[in-house]
Write a protein that holds these residues in place. Structure first.
Motif, short mmCIF file in Angstrom:
data_model
loop_
_atom_site.label_atom_id
_atom_site.label_comp_id
_atom_site.label_asym_id
_atom_site.label_seq_id
_atom_site.Cartn_x
_atom_site.Cartn_y
_atom_site.Cartn_z
N THR A 26 89.01 27.14 53.91
CA THR A 26 89.02 26.63 55.06
C THR A 26 88.35 25.45 55.60
OG1 THR A 26 90.28 29.03 55.56
CG2 THR A 26 89.87 27.55 57.38
N HIS A 27 86.98 25.80 55.45
CA HIS A 27 86.08 24.96 56.04
C HIS A 27 86.34 23.56 55.34
CE1 HIS A 27 82.22 22.85 56.90
NE2 HIS A 27 82.01 22.77 55.85
N TYR A 28 86.30 23.57 53.87
CA TYR A 28 86.42 22.09 53.21
C TYR A 28 87.63 21.45 53.44
CZ TYR A 28 81.90 23.17 50.79
OH TYR A 28 80.55 23.54 50.76
N ALA A 30 89.68 21.93 56.04
CA ALA A 30 89.65 21.38 57.44
C ALA A 30 88.73 20.10 57.51
CB ALA A 30 89.03 22.33 58.42
N VAL A 31 87.56 20.03 57.00
CA VAL A 31 86.74 18.81 56.94
C VAL A 31 87.57 17.57 56.24
CG1 VAL A 31 84.55 17.83 55.88
CG2 VAL A 31 84.53 20.12 56.98
N SER A 34 90.26 16.37 58.71
CA SER A 34 89.65 15.73 59.74
C SER A 34 89.19 14.48 59.44
CB SER A 34 88.65 16.55 60.28
OG SER A 34 87.88 15.89 61.36
N GLU A 35 88.52 14.25 58.11
CA GLU A 35 87.99 12.66 57.58
C GLU A 35 89.09 11.94 57.44
OE1 GLU A 35 84.95 13.48 55.00
OE2 GLU A 35 83.45 14.20 56.30
N GLN A 116 85.33 15.50 66.71
CA GLN A 116 85.71 16.38 65.41
C GLN A 116 84.71 17.16 64.99
OE1 GLN A 116 86.13 13.14 66.34
NE2 GLN A 116 87.84 12.24 65.38
N ALA A 117 83.43 16.63 64.82
CA ALA A 117 82.19 17.62 64.37
C ALA A 117 82.36 18.68 65.31
CB ALA A 117 81.11 16.61 64.50
N LEU A 120 84.86 21.23 64.13
CA LEU A 120 84.35 21.73 63.04
C LEU A 120 83.43 22.91 63.20
CD1 LEU A 120 84.75 18.69 60.58
CD2 LEU A 120 86.44 20.39 60.60
N LEU A 123 84.93 25.89 64.44
CA LEU A 123 85.68 26.48 63.37
C LEU A 123 84.84 27.49 62.46
CD1 LEU A 123 88.14 26.90 61.73
CD2 LEU A 123 87.80 24.73 60.35
N ASP A 124 83.61 26.75 62.14
CA ASP A 124 82.67 27.47 61.24
C ASP A 124 82.36 28.74 61.98
OD1 ASP A 124 82.75 25.61 59.25
OD2 ASP A 124 81.33 24.63 59.81
#
Length: 400
Positions: A26-28, A30-31, A34-35, A116-117, A120, A123-124
Motif C-alpha cells: 500500500t505504501h509503495y 500510494a507513493v 502520488s509521484e 502530498q508528503a 503519505l 498514510l504510513d
C-alpha cells in the motif's frame, strides 16, 4: 512450549507477515500514484513554459532558466538530452521538478510536494497502527483458540492417564463432548474404544481366573481333608504343607479377582495407627521389630489394613533378610527389611501378579504385593514401594 502458545505465535506470525506485506504494498503503491500525478501536472506546466519561451522569449513566474537550486540529477538528465522530472521528497521543502533544454539553457519548473508528503506520512502512520492492531487482534484470537484446543487436549490427556491408572470406566469423549468433530474428537474416540476393549479383556481374564479358582476350591478342600488323614511322618508333613500352600494360593487368586472388581468397599472406623501395627505384628507370626515414632489416629478399615501389613511383613521375611522393621510415623506405616531390595521393574511399574522379581529375592507366586495394592486402593490409602536406608526393600502405607 504449550500448544496454546505455539498456536498463538504461529497465527500472530502469519498475521504479522501478511499485515507488513500489505502495508508495504500500500505504501509503495500510494507513493507511485502520488509521484505520477505530481510529475504529470508539473510536466504539463513545463511544456506550457517552454512554448511561451519559444514564442515570446518570456517565462511564467514559476519557471526559470539555469536555476542553481535545481536538483543535480534533474540537470544531468536534461543535459543528456531528455525531458525529465524529479521528486525531491527528502528536502526541507519537498518539491516536484520538471526540466528540459531550451536554447542551450536548462528550463525548470517546480511545484511544492509538501501536502502530498504529509498525506503519505499520515498514510504510513495509519498502516503501522493497522498492523499493530492486526497483531493484537490476531494474537488474542490465537490465544483464545489455542487455549480452547489446549484445554480439550489436556482434558483428554488427563482422562487417558486415569485409564492408564486403572480407571477403565473413564471416557475421553465425556470430557470433550460438544466440541465438534475434529482430530481431537477422533483421537478421544480411539482412546475410548481402546479402553472399552481393554476393560472387556481384563474382565474376561478376571472371570476366567475366578472361575478356575472356584473350580479348584472343592478338590483342594478334599485334598486338605485327605492329607489330615495320612499317618504321621515326614512324607505326610510335606504333603500337608504343599496342600496348604495350594489352598492359600487359590484363596489369594480369588481375593485378587474380587479386588479387581468395583464392588469392594471398606468398613471404616477410628483407630490408632500404633494399634493397627501391633495387630499386624501379632498376625504375621514372624519376628518383627515395632517402632512407634509418632502415634496417631486414622479413619480406615482395620481388617484390610491388617491384611496389607501382614502381606508386606511376610513378603519381607520371604524375600528379604532380618531384621524386619515396622515403624509408625503419624498416618504412615513403613515395612523395611535388610535384603536385596525390590527389583527395578517393580519400583517403576508396581507389583504384577505371578511375578516375584529377581531370583535373589526367592520364590513365591507373587500375589502378596498385588493383594496389598488392591486392598490399599479399596480403603483409599497409598502404598509406595522404595529402597530403605539399609539398601533393602521399603513399603510405605499412607492411610487417609
Amino acid at each position: 512450549m504449550r500448544v496454546a502458545v505455539k498456536n498463538a505465535l504461529a497465527i500472530a506470525g502469519v498475521a504479522a507477515l501478511a499485515g507488513v506485506a500489505f502495508a508495504l504494498w500500500t505504501h509503495y503503491r500510494a507513493v507511485d500514484l502520488s509521484e505520477a500525478l505530481s510529475r504529470q501536472e508539473t510536466g504539463s506546466r513545463l511544456r506550457i513554459a517552454a512554448e511561451s519561451y519559444y514564442a515570446h522569449r518570456d517565462l511564467p513566474e514559476s519557471a526559470s532558466l539555469d536555476d542553481a537550486s535545481a536538483p543535480a540529477p534533474l540537470v544531468a538528465a536534461v543535459r543528456a538530452g531528455s525531458l525529465a522530472t524529479y521528486v525531491d521528497a527528502d528536502a526541507a521543502d519537498p518539491a516536484v521538478w520538471a526540466g528540459t533544454e531550451v536554447g542551450g539553457h536548462v528550463l525548470t519548473v517546480h511545484d511544492p510536494y509538501t501536502e502530498q508528503a504529509r498525506l503519505l506520512a499520515q498514510l504510513d502512520q495509519a498502516l503501522v497502527l493497522g498492523v499493530v492492531a492486526l497483531l493484537l487482534v490476531s494474537g488474542a484470537l490465537a490465544v483464545f483458540i489455542g487455549q480452547r484446543l489446549a484445554r480439550r487436549i489436556g482434558a483428554a490427556s488427563a482422562t487417558a492417564l486415569r485409564i492408564a491408572d486403572g480407571e477403565l470406566a473413564a471416557r475421553v469423549g465425556n470430557t470433550i463432548a460438544g466440541a465438534g468433530r475434529d482430530e481431537v474428537t477422533a483421537l478421544g474416540g480411539a482412546v475410548d474404544a481402546m479402553a472399552a476393549e481393554l476393560r472387556a479383556r481384563l474382565e474376561a481374564e478376571r472371570r476366567v481366573t475366578a472361575d478356575i479358582a472356584h473350580e479348584l476350591r472343592t478338590p483342594v478342600t478334599g485334598l486338605v481333608t485327605a492329607a489330615e488323614l495320612l499317618p504321621p511322618g515326614r512324607p505326610s508333613e510335606l504333603v500337608r504343607d504343599r496342600v496348604s500352600r495350594l489352598r492359600g494360593l487359590i484363596e489369594d487368586v480369588l481375593e485378587v479377582a474380587r479386588l479387581e472388581t468395583d464392588g469392594e468397599q471398606g468398613a471404616r472406623e477410628r483407630i490408632g495407627a500404633d494399634l493397627l501395627a501391633e495387630r499386624a505384628v501379632a498376625a504375621a507370626e514372624k519376628p518383627v521389630r515395632l517402632e512407634v515414632a509418632e502415634p496417631a489416629e486414622v479413619d480406615t478399615d482395620p481388617r484390610r489394613v491388617q491384611r496389607i501389613l501382614v502381606n508386606l511383613l511376610r513378603n519381607a521375611h520371604r524375600h528379604g533378610r532380618p531384621p524386619v522393621v515396622l515403624s509408625v510415623r503419624g498416618a504412615t506405616l513403613t515395612v523395611a527389611d535388610h535384603g536385596p531390595g525390590f527389583p527395578a521393574d517393580l519400583l517403576a511399574d508396581g507389583p504384577r501378579r505371578f511375578r516375584t522379581g529377581r531370583a535373589e529375592r526367592g520364590g513365591g507366586h507373587g500375589l502378596g504385593l498385588t493383594i496389598a495394592v488392591g486392598q490399599a486402593r479399596v480403603i483409599g490409602a497409598e502404598l509406595r514401594f522404595g529402597t530403605a536406608e539399609s539398601g533393602g526393600a521399603r513399603a510405605d502405607l499412607v492411610l487417609g
